[in-house]
Design an enzyme around this catalytic site. Structure first.
Site, short mmCIF file in Angstrom:
data_model
loop_
_atom_site.label_atom_id
_atom_site.label_comp_id
_atom_site.label_asym_id
_atom_site.label_seq_id
_atom_site.Cartn_x
_atom_site.Cartn_y
_atom_site.Cartn_z
N GLN A 1 22.85 96.23 5.92
CA GLN A 1 22.26 97.41 5.30
C GLN A 1 21.03 97.09 4.45
O GLN A 1 20.25 98.00 4.14
CB GLN A 1 23.31 98.14 4.47
N GLU B 1 36.80 97.60 5.27
CA GLU B 1 37.24 98.85 5.87
C GLU B 1 37.66 98.75 7.33
O GLU B 1 37.02 99.36 8.21
CB GLU B 1 36.16 99.92 5.69
N GLU C 1 34.01 99.62 -3.94
CA GLU C 1 32.89 100.55 -3.71
C GLU C 1 33.25 101.91 -4.28
O GLU C 1 34.40 102.35 -4.19
CB GLU C 1 32.60 100.78 -2.21
C1 GBH Z 1 31.47 102.72 2.88
O1 GBH Z 1 32.32 103.43 3.74
C2 GBH Z 1 30.88 101.51 3.55
O2 GBH Z 1 31.65 100.35 3.28
C3 GBH Z 1 29.44 101.27 3.19
O3 GBH Z 1 28.89 100.31 4.04
C4 GBH Z 1 28.69 102.58 3.24
O4 GBH Z 1 27.32 102.42 3.07
C5 GBH Z 1 29.26 103.46 2.18
O5 GBH Z 1 30.63 103.66 2.36
C6 GBH Z 1 28.65 104.84 2.11
O6 GBH Z 1 28.95 105.57 3.25
O7 GBH Z 1 35.02 110.12 9.82
O8 GBH Z 1 34.82 112.04 8.40
O9 GBH Z 1 35.53 109.97 7.45
C7 GBH Z 1 32.90 104.58 3.15
C8 GBH Z 1 33.92 105.22 4.04
C9 GBH Z 1 34.00 105.89 6.28
C10 GBH Z 1 33.20 107.40 4.68
C11 GBH Z 1 33.35 106.69 7.38
C12 GBH Z 1 32.57 108.22 5.76
C13 GBH Z 1 32.62 108.83 8.07
C14 GBH Z 1 32.99 110.26 8.12
N1 GBH Z 1 33.28 106.02 5.05
N2 GBH Z 1 33.27 108.09 6.99
S1 GBH Z 1 34.69 110.60 8.48
#
Ligand code: GBH
Length: 456
Positions: free
Chosen positions: A17, A163, A358
């Site tokens: 990232q 994750e 996080e």
């Molecule tokens: C984190 O994931 C990551 O570790 C990080 O890299 C990222 O930049 C940060 O969050 C911000 O997004 O399928 O409806 O849940 C956070 C968990 C998992 C939340 C994937 C959003 C996608 C939508 N994320 N989820 S859903």
């Protein structure tokens, strides 16, 4: 009242990232390089080729961390820099980058917390099946050994994977994240099982390869449940729903964490998924359940749950989260009690202290005419979430640290660069860094150990 004396104040980022320099110094392609270069996968075709150019600008970025008074920085190592094809001899230049970065952090008084895998699997390993191939256990073990041998004299805090539910759920099942697969639930369960074993091998490699005492975890995430009221029946309904392992898909916290903590998959899930299960042996479970030292958890949002007339969990209407306030990503509903309940439910079930690896808010931050970035929403968000965390601590829940996501605006996966999570604004045209108002606010929080924060 300040936070406990040993509370760790941090911020986080991840290799793909922020680093850029995608083809430099022998780095091989990862699944995210390949995925982001396919049309239609990422917002406006963005990719991580350059990102924040942290690979070249890390000294400046460490300087900002020092200015912030940051106590700890959660970073990840890019496997394709270390082993460009995923296996075999380490790439000296890739290792040298992290070697210098770790020294730089320590010199600045910032403790590095290192994640071995934040989603950038070497593409060559994906071509051999990635997590669905059981060999991932040894591939990952070898990689962890190499990293431990190089950095383990100075790095004492480790996380194996970031994750797992996102890797297997969004990457292998729903196809939204790299490698963009839509495999059957059964194939995903198999991949998940291998991932857990790879985690266990990683823990072994870190314990054997690092000097002295290390603290190891796996950075998890789930779907937060918040009891609709403080009534016992609502609390128990929320807890049951949080740890219910029968939901198909990859979002079951107990399915992932019980094996690590207890050496057993949860019985309700074993029954519900009976037809889809891979072969699971006692020695697999032994490998998976290596001792870990703390719970690491990424917490953003939450869903309110109450007990229905029969006491069964029932989600309140309103969808994912609470109320109307949210970040610029639709899933990020603002739920300041999410960390409270995540910490309480998990520490009660697993008996280890928890660190928020996080937590953060995205927005459309921009540099104002006065040269500053005014982000009152982020300050409000952090104050509220830290209030939830403080309340947990006051209630006797062991929470040992907080890492804001993220130190810099960065490549937000399939959302590209449009959503900004940073404490520091990045102009991607010029790579100019501008600390936001939240940076100054968080600096004071750290300096005063959170003494100025009110309860929520
Ligand atoms: C984190 O994931 C990551 O570790 C990080 O890299 C990222 O930049 C940060 O969050 C911000 O997004 O399928 O409806 O849940 C956070 C968990 C998992 C939340 C994937 C959003 C996608 C939508 N994320 N989820 S859903």
């Amino acid at each position: 009242m300040p936070f406990p004396k040993n509370f760790t104040w941090g911020a986080a980022a991840a290799a793909y990232q922020i680093e850029g320099a995608a083809a430099e110094d022998g780095r091989g392609p990862s699944v995210w390089d390949v995925f982001s270069h396919q049309p239609g996968k990422v917002f406006e075709g963005h990719n991580g080729d350059v990102a924040c150019d942290h690979y070249h600008r890390w000294r400046e970025d460490v300087g900002l961390m020092k200015q912030l008074g940051l106590q700890a920085y959660r970073m990840s190592v890019a496997w394709p820099r270390i082993q460009p094809l995923g296996t075999g001899k380490p790439n000296a230049k890739g290792l040298a980058f992290y070697d210098k970065l770790i020294d730089g952090l320590l010199e600045a008084g910032v403790t590095p917390w290192v994640t071995l895998f934040h989603w950038d699997l070497p593409q060559a390993l994906q071509e051999r099946g990635g997590f669905v191939n059981r060999d991932i256990v040894e591939w990952f073990g070898d990689y962890a050994e190499i990293v431990a041998a190089k950095l383990g004299d100075r790095v004492k805090h480790w996380m194996t994977f970031n994750e797992p539910p996102v890797i297997m759920g969004l990457g292998y099942h729903e196809g939204l994240f790299a490698p963009g697969l839509k495999l059957s639930f059964g194939e995903c369960l198999k991949g998940a099982h291998h991932l857990l074993m790879a985690h266990g091998r990683g823990v072994q490699a870190l314990r054997a390869g690092c000097a002295g005492k290390v603290k190891i975890s796996i950075a998890h995430t789930g779907r937060e449940r918040i009891p609709a009221t403080d009534a016992k029946r609502d609390i128990e309904a929320a807890r049951a729903d949080y740890f219910s392992s029968t939901e198909r898909g990859m979002w079951n916290l107990a399915w992932w964490m019980d094996p690590i903590m207890t050496g057993k998959y949860p019985a309700d899930g074993l029954k519900a998924f009976e037809k889809d299960l891979p072969a699971i042996t006692a020695s697999d479970m032994k490998l998976i359940s290596q001792k870990v030292d703390f719970l690491a958890y990424n917490c953003y949002s939450g869903w309110q749950v109450r007990a229905d007339a029969k006491g069964k969990p029932e989600k309140l209407p309103g969808g994912w989260g609470i109320g109307n306030a949210r970040g610029t990503l639709p899933w990020l509903n603002i739920a300041p009690m999410a960390p409270y309940w995540a910490a309480r439910f998990q520490t009660e079930r697993y008996g280890l202290p928890l660190v928020f690896s996080e937590n953060g808010l995205c927005n459309t931050d921009f540099v104002h005419l006065d040269g500053a970035v005014h982000d009152p929403q982020r300050i409000d968000f952090m104050a509220r979430y830290l209030g939830g965390i403080k309340k947990a601590i006051d209630d006797g829940v062991p929470v040992d640290g907080y890492f804001y996501w993220s130190i810099l605006d960065n490549f937000e996966w399939m959302e590209g660069y449009k959503d900004r999570f940073g404490l520091v604004h990045v102009d991607y045209q010029t790579q100019k860094r501008t600390p936001k108002d939240s940076f100054a606010w968080y600096r004071d929080v750290i300096r005063t150990n959170g003494a100025g924060l009110g309860a929520i």
